[in-house]
Design an enzyme around this catalytic site. Structure first.
Site, PDB file in Angstrom:
ATOM      1  N   ASP A  82       9.211  53.285 -46.819  1.00  0.00           N
ATOM      2  CA  ASP A  82       9.684  53.766 -48.223  1.00  0.00           C
ATOM      3  C   ASP A  82       9.603  53.108 -49.678  1.00  0.00           C
ATOM      4  O   ASP A  82       9.192  52.074 -49.433  1.00  0.00           O
ATOM      5  CB  ASP A  82      11.574  54.239 -47.786  1.00  0.00           C
ATOM      6  CG  ASP A  82      11.633  54.642 -46.668  1.00  0.00           C
ATOM      7  OD1 ASP A  82      10.925  55.385 -46.091  1.00  0.00           O
ATOM      8  OD2 ASP A  82      12.796  54.362 -46.156  1.00  0.00           O
ATOM      9  N   ARG A 290      17.373  58.660 -50.565  1.00  0.00           N
ATOM     10  CA  ARG A 290      17.580  57.582 -51.846  1.00  0.00           C
ATOM     11  C   ARG A 290      17.241  57.885 -52.567  1.00  0.00           C
ATOM     12  O   ARG A 290      15.848  57.265 -52.942  1.00  0.00           O
ATOM     13  CB  ARG A 290      17.551  56.773 -51.407  1.00  0.00           C
ATOM     14  CG  ARG A 290      17.890  56.244 -49.512  1.00  0.00           C
ATOM     15  CD  ARG A 290      17.825  54.513 -49.266  1.00  0.00           C
ATOM     16  NE  ARG A 290      18.829  54.269 -48.057  1.00  0.00           N
ATOM     17  CZ  ARG A 290      18.326  54.540 -46.755  1.00  0.00           C
ATOM     18  NH1 ARG A 290      17.093  54.819 -46.473  1.00  0.00           N
ATOM     19  NH2 ARG A 290      19.409  54.072 -45.138  1.00  0.00           N
TER      20      ARG A 290
END
Length: 366
Positions: A82, A290
């Site tokens: 990520d 996020r």
């Protein structure tokens, strides 16, 4: 020998990505972090500028061995963890443990797991961002120092099994200070006066006007005298002003606003929201969950407009581009949105369907 090896941190994400990349790519998972601070001596050399000392946990030994073997049998290694500081740290640890060349290792990132996003990422690899890595290391070191030093004090002074943290310790301090202010507060009574006026003898709701006095009275006798004056007075409407009201839609979801809205509308806890959102992202149904950005890409805005025109008509179509107000927000990232805006519903668990619907509606409304 494998032509291309792609390493991600989640096995569910690996399955989704492998479907898009094809037979020339093998996608494997690191199952999260593969190294952590050593348990001995905090895992930090405090005297040597707080240098971290890492070790591979026993439960990760088999995963690391398999990754080393896979990397040795591959011509090209791509790291696709990520694009946040945890993901960047995972990438850096993989480079170090697998003995890859840091400057030449291909680091790829994407905000959604779609064919187009992956193709674009493969065409635009970059190096591991050491600024993000160092940010994560600083956070992890602080976590260890605060937790290991303060938690034993809690065990002795409060009760066993409690833990102190870098964030929660400060939050508890703020809560305690606020509670002390509440305890020390001395309430003062005041009297508020509201009036209901009839515009004609018919006592219907449409013929009533409600108003509140602009002043509050600290003394009950003063309030009573004011009421006596009012009871023998006549009132008239001095003027009426009519102003158009506008109501703008809320911006697309960031991580925090998604958590708030999911709690308010669905009753989801913060951890439940993030778990469900993680599954949606790994299944290629939403963008990365996020983010502190309310920005949407031009492609997403165009797709949203197509859906609105098709489903609701030109009357309801107005393209807006929200800008994040918070300092330090990363506008290069996108807000949380569906990966495919023309997908009104999805397959999955009931919670996944509910959260996806919430995200889809917010994106289209904004």
């Amino acid at each position: 020998m494998t032509e291309n090896l792609v390493i991600v941190e989640s096995p569910a994400k690996a399955k989704t990505i492998e479907k898009y990349l094809g037979k020339d790519f093998r996608v494997v998972s690191s199952f999260g972090h593969i190294r952590d601070l050593a348990k001995k001596n905090l895992g930090i050399d405090i005297k040597n500028n707080f240098s971290p000392e890492y070790e591979i946990p026993k439960e990760k030994a088999k995963v690391v061995a398999e990754l080393r073997k896979a990397a040795a049998e591959s011509k090209n290694v791509w790291i696709a963890s990520d694009e946040d500081r945890e993901g960047e740290a995972i990438a850096w640890h993989l480079v170090s443990v697998l003995k890859l060349n840091l400057p030449t290792t291909k680091r790829i990132v994407f905000h959604e797991i779609t064919q187009d996003a992956l193709a674009k990422a493969i065409l635009n690899p970059r190096q591991v961002d050491m600024n993000l890595v160092n940010s994560q290391q600083a956070r992890r070191i602080l976590d260890r120092i605060v937790g290991f030093e303060i938690s034993p004090v809690l065990w002795k002074k409060v009760q066993p099994a409690l833990s102190a943290g870098r964030v929660q310790s400060v939050a508890v301090r703020l809560i305690v200070e606020r509670e002390r202010e509440i305890i020390a507060f001395k309430p003062e009574s005041s009297f508020r006066i509201n009036g209901i006026f009839r515009t004609d003898p018919d006592n219907t709701e449409n013929n009533l006007i409600r108003a509140e006095a602009g002043k509050r009275f600290s003394d009950e006798n003063d309030a009573a005298r004011f009421l006596d004056v009012c009871s023998n007075s006549e009132f008239r409407v001095a003027g009426i002003s009519v102003k158009p009201g506008t109501r703008s839609p809320a911006p697309p979801f960031t991580t925090s606003t998604l958590q708030q809205e999911a709690y308010r509308k669905l009753g989801f806890s913060v951890s439940q929201t993030m778990t469900v959102a993680q599954k949606l992202y790994e299944a290629g149904k939403i963008t990365y969950m996020r983010t502190d950005s309310t920005n949407l890409s031009k492609l997403a805005l165009a797709k949203s407009r197509e859906v609105i025109l098709s489903e609701f008509g030109e009357k309801y179509s107005r393209t807006r581009q929200f800008k994040t107000k918070s300092k330090g927000a990363q506008e290069a990232h996108e807000a949380i949105r569906p990966a495919y805006l023309n997908s009104f519903t999805i397959t999955g668990s009931q919670n996944e369907k509910k959260l996806y619907e919430l995200i889809w509606k917010r994106t289209i409304a904004s």
